[in-house]
Design a protein around this motif. Structure first.
Motif: not given
Lengths: 114, 113
Positions: B1-5, B18-30, B101-107
């Motif tokens: 399973a894969q997910s993105v936050t 400057p700006v930084e938009l954060r993204c974290n993912y979860s996956s058991s494979v590459s 493809v799994t999308f995040g909820t957006g920023t």
């Protein structure tokens, strides 16, 4: 270059009515996708197709049907519209299923169900 | 399973900051990672993608992102934003061997003059 074209851009339906959303791409892409976008939920995959004549279910397929009779077209149908289907619908396509292949999106169809 | 936050639903920033938009993912494979941008009343456009190799990826409009495997992150950065960068940004992940493809909820990035 048209890319991915969605028809119509806006539509208002009454509960229980049916309609079909059309997606057309002119890039000879094999893969096509239908997403819905709701506030705070990102994009959720409804159905997708890996080639002409094929379709498969995504995350949220209930209440929708699709058809891919021609390679360039991917139709999304609502048989009996419900207020919960009020959303912005996006069609996307990609050339292949290689992992790094990006998807190309249309401009969306804004659908309201009263 | 894969997910993105994407933890930040909205990020206000002054023009030229400057700006930084954060993204974290979860996956058991590459994984293969993407950032898309959505301008008002338009579809999503690809900003950049990470497939393999260098962890720093440069994209269009002066954006870049850094892949950090140990922190499972793929944050998007720009050293100086413009009004025209006001848009919603989506992080997306595709795990190796997985079709979808799994999308995040957006920023939503709001650039303040």
């Amino acid at each position: 270059n048209a890319g991915v074209t969605q028809t119509p851009k806006f539509r208002v339906l009454k509960t229980g009515q049916s309609m079909t959303l059309l997606c057309a791409q002119d890039m000879n892409h094999e893969y096509m996708y239908w997403y819905r976008q709701d506030p705070g939920m990102g994009l959720r995959l409804i159905h997708y197709s890996v080639g002409e004549g094929t379709t498969a279910k995504g995350e949220v397929p209930d209440g929708y049907n699709v058809s891919r009779l021609k390679k360039q077209n991917f139709l999304l149908g609502l048989e009996s519209a419900a207020p919960s289907q009020t959303s912005v619908y996006f069609c996307a396509s990609s050339y292949s299923n290689r992992q790094g292949e990006p998807q190309h999106f249309g401009d969306g169809t804004r659908l309201s169900i009263l | 399973a894969q997910s993105v936050t994407q933890l930040d639903s909205q990020v206000p920033v002054f023009e030229e900051a400057p700006v930084e938009l954060r993204c974290n993912y979860s996956s058991s494979v590459s994984v293969y990672l993407f950032w898309y941008v959505q301008y008002p009343n338009q579809g999503l456009q690809l900003l950049l993608k990470y497939l393999s190799g260098s962890t720093l990826v440069k994209g269009i409009n002066g954006f870049e992102a850094e892949f950090n495997k140990s922190q499972t992150s793929f944050h998007l950065r720009k050293p100086s934003v413009h009004i025209s960068d006001t848009a919603e940004y989506f992080c997306a992940v595709r795990a190796g061997g997985y079709q979808k493809v799994t999308f995040g909820t957006g920023t939503k990035l709001q650039v303040i003059p």
